[in-house]
Design an enzyme around this catalytic site. Structure first.
Site, PDB file in Angstrom:
ATOM      1  N   ASP A 166      -1.830  -0.251   5.889  1.00  0.00           N
ATOM      2  CA  ASP A 166      -2.135   0.352   7.197  1.00  0.00           C
ATOM      3  C   ASP A 166      -3.606   0.682   7.389  1.00  0.00           C
ATOM      4  OD1 ASP A 166      -2.152   2.413   5.235  1.00  0.00           O
ATOM      5  OD2 ASP A 166      -2.132   3.861   6.876  1.00  0.00           O
ATOM      6  N   ASP A 213       0.880  -1.168   0.000  1.00  0.00           N
ATOM      7  CA  ASP A 213       0.000   0.000   0.000  1.00  0.00           C
ATOM      8  C   ASP A 213       0.923   1.225   0.000  1.00  0.00           C
ATOM      9  OD1 ASP A 213      -2.271   1.661   0.813  1.00  0.00           O
ATOM     10  OD2 ASP A 213      -1.366   1.618   2.809  1.00  0.00           O
ATOM     11  N   ASP A 237       0.099   5.120   1.151  1.00  0.00           N
ATOM     12  CA  ASP A 237       0.025   6.075   2.275  1.00  0.00           C
ATOM     13  C   ASP A 237       0.030   5.353   3.615  1.00  0.00           C
ATOM     14  OD1 ASP A 237      -0.535   8.980   1.235  1.00  0.00           O
ATOM     15  OD2 ASP A 237      -1.667   7.627  -0.057  1.00  0.00           O
TER      16      ASP A 237
HETATM   17  O1  LIG Z   1      -4.443   3.096  -0.224  1.00  0.00           O
HETATM   18  P1  LIG Z   1      -3.470   4.165   0.187  1.00  0.00           P
HETATM   19  O2  LIG Z   1      -2.301   4.282  -0.732  1.00  0.00           O
HETATM   20  O3  LIG Z   1      -3.050   4.021   1.621  1.00  0.00           O
HETATM   21  O4  LIG Z   1      -4.293   5.529   0.061  1.00  0.00           O
HETATM   22  C1  LIG Z   1      -5.331   5.796   0.984  1.00  0.00           C
HETATM   23  C2  LIG Z   1      -5.571   7.283   1.069  1.00  0.00           C
HETATM   24  O5  LIG Z   1      -4.285   7.868   1.265  1.00  0.00           O
HETATM   25  C3  LIG Z   1      -4.207   9.287   1.263  1.00  0.00           C
HETATM   26  O6  LIG Z   1      -4.771   9.785   2.451  1.00  0.00           O
HETATM   27  C4  LIG Z   1      -4.102   9.390   3.621  1.00  0.00           C
HETATM   28  O7  LIG Z   1      -2.762   9.921   3.622  1.00  0.00           O
HETATM   29  C5  LIG Z   1      -2.698  11.358   3.627  1.00  0.00           C
HETATM   30  C6  LIG Z   1      -1.224  11.753   3.517  1.00  0.00           C
HETATM   31  O8  LIG Z   1      -0.466  11.207   4.542  1.00  0.00           O
HETATM   32  C7  LIG Z   1      -3.359  11.895   4.901  1.00  0.00           C
HETATM   33  O9  LIG Z   1      -3.328  13.310   4.912  1.00  0.00           O
HETATM   34  C8  LIG Z   1      -4.808  11.388   4.955  1.00  0.00           C
HETATM   35  O10 LIG Z   1      -5.411  11.798   6.173  1.00  0.00           O
HETATM   36  C9  LIG Z   1      -4.862   9.878   4.845  1.00  0.00           C
HETATM   37  O11 LIG Z   1      -6.196   9.422   4.738  1.00  0.00           O
HETATM   38  C10 LIG Z   1      -4.885   9.852   0.044  1.00  0.00           C
HETATM   39  O12 LIG Z   1      -4.848  11.253   0.076  1.00  0.00           O
HETATM   40  C11 LIG Z   1      -6.300   9.336  -0.069  1.00  0.00           C
HETATM   41  O13 LIG Z   1      -6.944   9.881  -1.147  1.00  0.00           O
HETATM   42  C12 LIG Z   1      -6.207   7.827  -0.187  1.00  0.00           C
HETATM   43  O14 LIG Z   1      -7.486   7.280  -0.383  1.00  0.00           O
END
Ligand SMILES: O=P(O)(O)OC[C@H]1O[C@H](O[C@H]2O[C@H](CO)[C@@H](O)[C@H](O)[C@H]2O)[C@H](O)[C@@H](O)[C@@H]1O
Length: 384
Positions: free
Chosen positions: A327, A124, A126
């Protein structure tokens, strides 16, 4: 295409349940809860209290899910306004680790299981490869992490599976030697050089940014205009909520509330809820301080893992050990596929105890990097 049509395609599922409280009638007043036989519909009284505008999101559990999303491990000691690791949370974390041991401490176990098998790595983005930060546009992975992923991909087939759009996650990772699945697995790309063992008929040929021939698998392509329309409505309707941010991930859209004052979280939730009422073919999932709007097709990160394993001819669990590191709640679908199919191990990245289908755990992205490096060293030492 009628974007708001309720006409279901064969792959649609999960119609939203009718929410009785939305009618403003308490469930105990509805006919199904009557106990005696003398009940007469003529005496049904509708409560005088005007239903609160926020009843929907309170009763459908969205607010609770939002509050429990991305919990901090450390508690703020309010009187002193300092962050401390409370003994209680350490005890809770340590006992949770009994159920989800650190894969670093269990390294021997996992490599023993991998002996004689091909490892396939799913990552994954983020919170796994990059730390969680306030601004989603600034969630960069370090050069050291990038080099750890590059080295892993030298030895093991490696795919990134992200909720972000495929283009965006590719821009952030920047490694051409990986497979990419964006929009929670609803947008998968394969270089044409790879022999796909199945799914040829469901993929379309295209060209990547470098002009190379690629195969694309996009099971939600018909939803593209709908997501675009919803994205624009979400932007418009949340524009007055300070800190709210909406992202378009092509086949899904995200509404972030990390930077919104928690008193306004119900307003964010209600706003998304009101828009979704007009789109029965879309549904909501929860991420880390983010609401994710996506098609109600039966497709998720777990399905994407199965698809990739099958397409690459790596679905035989006797020869293959899949490892998925993530995560987020959306990663649970992938953990479940690995656990239930006995195909490998899910590793949850979390510094707080969480209900999970993952087998192992890692605390944070720096431990992810350490684990990836250890796998590479192990492979190099055992290469014949
Ligand atoms: O599937 P992933 O790659 O883990 O993406 C899931 C979401 O990730 C991002 O949001 C998350 O990370 C951001 C940066 O650290 C944080 O600000 C946010 O609160 C988290 O939810 C991304 O911006 C989303 O659109 C994704 O869906």
């Amino acid at each position: 295409m009628d974007l708001k049509s309720t006409k279901a395609s064969p792959i649609l599922t999960d119609a939203a349940p009718i929410n009785k409280s939305r009618l403003g009638i308490h469930s105990s007043l509805l006919p199904c809860s009557q106990s005696g036989s003398s009940f007469s519909t003529s005496v049904l009284t509708i409560p005088r209290k005007k239903p609160s505008k926020l009843d929907d999101v309170r009763s459908n559990g969205w607010l609770d899910a939002m509050k429990s999303s991305s919990p901090p491990r450390k508690k703020i000691l309010k009187d002193f306004n300092v962050e401390v690791a409370s003994d209680d949370s350490d005890v809770a974390y340590n006992s949770w680790m009994v159920k989800h041991p650190s894969v670093i401490n269990s390294f021997e176990n996992i490599v023993n299981c991998a002996r004689g098998k091909k490892i396939v790595m799913f990552l994954d983005y983020d919170g796994t490869l990059s730390p969680i930060v306030d601004d989603p546009d600034c969630a960069f992975m370090s050069d050291d992490m990038r080099s750890a992923v590059r080295n892993v991909a030298k030895y093991f087939s490696t795919a990134i599976i992200s909720g972000r759009s495929r283009d965006k996650v590719f821009e952030l990772v920047g490694l051409t030697e990986l497979y990419y699945a964006g929009s929670h697995g609803m947008d998968i790309i394969f270089p044409d050089r790879d022999k796909l063992s199945t799914h040829h008929s469901t993929c379309v040929k295209s060209a990547d940014q470098q002009g190379m021939e690629v195969n694309l698998f996009q099971p939600a392509s018909e939803f593209l205009p709908m997501i675009d329309e919803v994205f624009r409505t979400l932007v418009e309707n949340t524009k007055d909520i300070k800190g709210a941010k909406v992202e378009n991930h092509k086949f899904c859209a995200s509404v972030h509330y990390r930077n919104v004052d928690d008193k306004s979280w119900p307003t964010v939730a209600q706003c998304v809820h009101d828009i979704l009422k007009d789109y029965p073919r879309l549904r909501l999932t929860h991420g880390r301080k983010v609401l994710e709007v996506r098609p109600v097709i039966e497709w998720d990160k777990g399905k994407a893992v199965e698809f990739l394993l099958e397409s690459l001819g790596l679905s035989n669990s006797a020869d293959v050990l899949a490892i998925y590191i993530g995560d987020d709640r959306t990663d649970e679908d992938a953990f479940k596929v690995l656990r239930e199919g006995n195909r490998g191990y899910g590793i949850l990245v979390s510094s707080a105890p969480k209900e999970s289908n993952a087998f192992f755990s890692l605390r944070d992205p720096s431990e992810v990097k350490e684990f990836l490096k250890s796998l590479v060293s192990w492979k190099e030492q055992n290469a014949l």
